[in-house]
Design a protein around this motif. Structure first.
Motif, PDB file in Angstrom:
ATOM      1  N   VAL A 196       4.558 -10.706 -11.829  1.00 33.80           N
ATOM      2  CA  VAL A 196       5.063  -9.375 -11.490  1.00 33.80           C
ATOM      3  C   VAL A 196       4.525  -8.934 -10.131  1.00 33.80           C
ATOM      4  CG1 VAL A 196       5.074  -6.948 -12.182  1.00 33.80           C
ATOM      5  CG2 VAL A 196       5.323  -8.737 -13.906  1.00 33.80           C
ATOM      6  N   GLN A 197       5.423  -8.425  -9.313  1.00 36.50           N
ATOM      7  CA  GLN A 197       5.067  -7.945  -7.985  1.00 36.50           C
ATOM      8  C   GLN A 197       4.786  -6.438  -8.017  1.00 36.50           C
ATOM      9  OE1 GLN A 197       7.444  -9.162  -4.388  1.00 36.50           O
ATOM     10  NE2 GLN A 197       8.193  -7.086  -4.595  1.00 36.50           N
ATOM     11  N   VAL A 198       3.651  -6.054  -7.429  1.00 35.69           N
ATOM     12  CA  VAL A 198       3.320  -4.639  -7.279  1.00 35.69           C
ATOM     13  C   VAL A 198       3.036  -4.421  -5.805  1.00 35.69           C
ATOM     14  CG1 VAL A 198       1.786  -2.752  -7.919  1.00 35.69           C
ATOM     15  CG2 VAL A 198       2.233  -4.583  -9.564  1.00 35.69           C
ATOM     16  N   PHE A 199       3.914  -3.692  -5.133  1.00 31.55           N
ATOM     17  CA  PHE A 199       3.716  -3.384  -3.718  1.00 31.55           C
ATOM     18  C   PHE A 199       3.447  -1.896  -3.579  1.00 31.55           C
ATOM     19  CE2 PHE A 199       5.257  -1.782   0.345  1.00 31.55           C
ATOM     20  CZ  PHE A 199       4.562  -2.588   1.231  1.00 31.55           C
ATOM     21  N   ILE A 200       2.389  -1.567  -2.845  1.00 29.87           N
ATOM     22  CA  ILE A 200       2.076  -0.166  -2.580  1.00 29.87           C
ATOM     23  C   ILE A 200       1.942   0.015  -1.073  1.00 29.87           C
ATOM     24  CG2 ILE A 200       0.474   1.739  -2.977  1.00 29.87           C
ATOM     25  CD1 ILE A 200      -0.326   0.388  -5.611  1.00 29.87           C
ATOM     26  N   ALA A 201       2.762   0.896  -0.528  1.00 26.55           N
ATOM     27  CA  ALA A 201       2.763   1.161   0.909  1.00 26.55           C
ATOM     28  C   ALA A 201       1.433   1.773   1.353  1.00 26.55           C
ATOM     29  CB  ALA A 201       3.914   2.101   1.266  1.00 26.55           C
ATOM     30  N   ASP A 202       1.063   1.486   2.591  1.00 23.83           N
ATOM     31  CA  ASP A 202      -0.191   2.012   3.150  1.00 23.83           C
ATOM     32  C   ASP A 202      -0.270   3.533   3.060  1.00 23.83           C
ATOM     33  OD1 ASP A 202      -1.217  -0.493   3.770  1.00 23.83           O
ATOM     34  OD2 ASP A 202      -0.541  -0.436   5.862  1.00 23.83           O
ATOM     35  N   ASP A 203       0.858   4.219   3.214  1.00 26.35           N
ATOM     36  CA  ASP A 203       0.867   5.681   3.196  1.00 26.35           C
ATOM     37  C   ASP A 203       0.902   6.269   1.780  1.00 26.35           C
ATOM     38  OD1 ASP A 203       0.876   5.683   5.946  1.00 26.35           O
ATOM     39  OD2 ASP A 203       3.043   5.993   6.113  1.00 26.35           O
ATOM     40  N   ASN A 204       1.077   5.430   0.774  1.00 22.95           N
ATOM     41  CA  ASN A 204       1.195   5.908  -0.601  1.00 22.95           C
ATOM     42  C   ASN A 204      -0.197   5.984  -1.245  1.00 22.95           C
ATOM     43  OD1 ASN A 204       1.909   6.524  -3.214  1.00 22.95           O
ATOM     44  ND2 ASN A 204       3.594   5.049  -3.302  1.00 22.95           N
ATOM     45  N   LEU A 205      -0.951   6.982  -0.824  1.00 18.47           N
ATOM     46  CA  LEU A 205      -2.345   7.122  -1.251  1.00 18.47           C
ATOM     47  C   LEU A 205      -2.472   7.386  -2.745  1.00 18.47           C
ATOM     48  CD1 LEU A 205      -3.741   9.177   1.757  1.00 18.47           C
ATOM     49  CD2 LEU A 205      -3.692   6.695   1.449  1.00 18.47           C
ATOM     50  N   ALA A 206      -1.550   8.135  -3.319  1.00 15.20           N
ATOM     51  CA  ALA A 206      -1.614   8.435  -4.752  1.00 15.20           C
ATOM     52  C   ALA A 206      -1.477   7.157  -5.575  1.00 15.20           C
ATOM     53  CB  ALA A 206      -0.538   9.439  -5.136  1.00 15.20           C
ATOM     54  N   SER A 207      -0.537   6.298  -5.224  1.00 13.68           N
ATOM     55  CA  SER A 207      -0.361   5.048  -5.965  1.00 13.68           C
ATOM     56  C   SER A 207      -1.541   4.107  -5.751  1.00 13.68           C
ATOM     57  CB  SER A 207       0.945   4.361  -5.570  1.00 13.68           C
ATOM     58  OG  SER A 207       2.043   5.104  -6.065  1.00 13.68           O
ATOM     59  N   GLN A 208      -2.129   4.145  -4.567  1.00 13.89           N
ATOM     60  CA  GLN A 208      -3.327   3.339  -4.330  1.00 13.89           C
ATOM     61  C   GLN A 208      -4.458   3.785  -5.259  1.00 13.89           C
ATOM     62  OE1 GLN A 208      -4.366   3.388  -0.140  1.00 13.89           O
ATOM     63  NE2 GLN A 208      -2.262   2.916   0.439  1.00 13.89           N
ATOM     64  N   ARG A 209      -4.606   5.097  -5.432  1.00 15.86           N
ATOM     65  CA  ARG A 209      -5.641   5.616  -6.338  1.00 15.86           C
ATOM     66  C   ARG A 209      -5.381   5.193  -7.786  1.00 15.86           C
ATOM     67  NH1 ARG A 209      -5.272  10.041  -2.787  1.00 15.86           N
ATOM     68  NH2 ARG A 209      -3.857  11.161  -4.169  1.00 15.86           N
ATOM     69  N   VAL A 210      -4.112   5.191  -8.193  1.00 17.37           N
ATOM     70  CA  VAL A 210      -3.770   4.752  -9.542  1.00 17.37           C
ATOM     71  C   VAL A 210      -4.163   3.285  -9.717  1.00 17.37           C
ATOM     72  CG1 VAL A 210      -1.873   4.269 -11.158  1.00 17.37           C
ATOM     73  CG2 VAL A 210      -1.944   6.444  -9.923  1.00 17.37           C
ATOM     74  N   ALA A 211      -3.806   2.433  -8.760  1.00 14.85           N
ATOM     75  CA  ALA A 211      -4.141   1.008  -8.846  1.00 14.85           C
ATOM     76  C   ALA A 211      -5.656   0.802  -8.910  1.00 14.85           C
ATOM     77  CB  ALA A 211      -3.551   0.251  -7.660  1.00 14.85           C
ATOM     78  N   GLN A 212      -6.380   1.553  -8.110  1.00 22.84           N
ATOM     79  CA  GLN A 212      -7.844   1.446  -8.122  1.00 22.84           C
ATOM     80  C   GLN A 212      -8.407   1.898  -9.468  1.00 22.84           C
ATOM     81  OE1 GLN A 212      -8.772   3.817  -4.698  1.00 22.84           O
ATOM     82  NE2 GLN A 212      -8.306   2.166  -3.250  1.00 22.84           N
ATOM     83  N   LYS A 213      -7.892   3.000  -9.992  1.00 23.73           N
ATOM     84  CA  LYS A 213      -8.345   3.520 -11.277  1.00 23.73           C
ATOM     85  C   LYS A 213      -8.132   2.492 -12.388  1.00 23.73           C
ATOM     86  CE  LYS A 213      -7.760   7.507 -14.353  1.00 23.73           C
ATOM     87  NZ  LYS A 213      -7.119   8.809 -14.519  1.00 23.73           N
ATOM     88  N   LEU A 214      -7.024   1.754 -12.293  1.00 24.41           N
ATOM     89  CA  LEU A 214      -6.690   0.753 -13.305  1.00 24.41           C
ATOM     90  C   LEU A 214      -7.408  -0.575 -13.079  1.00 24.41           C
ATOM     91  CD1 LEU A 214      -2.873   1.482 -13.559  1.00 24.41           C
ATOM     92  CD2 LEU A 214      -4.645   2.121 -15.213  1.00 24.41           C
ATOM     93  N   GLY A 215      -8.090  -0.709 -11.950  1.00 28.63           N
ATOM     94  CA  GLY A 215      -8.805  -1.942 -11.638  1.00 28.63           C
ATOM     95  C   GLY A 215      -7.921  -3.060 -11.118  1.00 28.63           C
ATOM     96  N   TRP A 216      -6.725  -2.719 -10.650  1.00 26.70           N
ATOM     97  CA  TRP A 216      -5.835  -3.733 -10.095  1.00 26.70           C
ATOM     98  C   TRP A 216      -6.376  -4.163  -8.742  1.00 26.70           C
ATOM     99  CZ3 TRP A 216      -0.293  -1.397 -11.128  1.00 26.70           C
ATOM    100  CH2 TRP A 216      -0.119  -1.264 -12.513  1.00 26.70           C
TER     101      TRP A 216
END
Length: 154
Positions: free
Chosen positions: A114-134
């Motif tokens: 599965v591909q998960v791409f998060i744009a550099d400007d998408n700070l909220a999604s980056q925080r979600v990924a970090q929270k989940l340990g991705w």
């Protein structure tokens, strides 16, 4: 915090879905990277209703539609995405929806593919990924945006 569940999309979700697809802030990192016109949103909804891919995220108590989360095939690639109505942002809903979706999908598909791409400007999604340990695996671009690809972990 709002308790959420995953379910199938329903006809009664149409008004909320069309409003969400017409919100430029929600659509900033999705699809054409702009709010959809009402006819585009209507067509998108009808297609999503007929060809269910991602799960609908709903309030566990009221069943109100909140957003979408899960995997959709895009150009032959399993793409993980989560997007919610802007009025629900900042409540931890995206992280919880992702946890629920990953838990449910883990028995159905190989999450390594599965591909998960998060744009550099998408700070909220980056925080979600970090929270989940991705874990970010590599930098790249998608649809003209630069960002990072992530590996889903449970």
């Amino acid at each position: 915090m709002i308790s959420v569940k995953l379910r199938n999309l329903r006809h009664q979700d149409k008004e909320a879905v069309i409003a969400m697809l017409g919100d430029p802030e929600v659509m900033r990192f999705l699809g054409p990277r702009r709010a959809l016109a009402e006819d585009e949103a209507d067509s998108w909804f009808e297609n999503a209703l007929a060809n269910s891919t991602r799960f609908a995220v709903a309030n566990a108590d009221t069943d109100e539609f909140i957003g979408f989360c899960g995997v959709k095939q895009i150009d032959g690639v399993s793409d993980f995405g989560c997007f919610i109505r802007s009025e629900f942002w900042g409540n931890g809903i995206a992280a919880k929806a992702c946890e629920l979706a990953v838990e449910r999908l883990s028995s159905e598909i190989d999450l390594e593919t599965v591909q998960v791409f998060i744009a550099d400007d998408n700070l909220a999604s980056q925080r979600v990924a970090q929270k989940l340990g991705w874990q970010a695996t590599h930098n790249g671009s998608k649809d003209g945006e630069y960002g990072q690809y992530y590996r889903i972990t449970m």
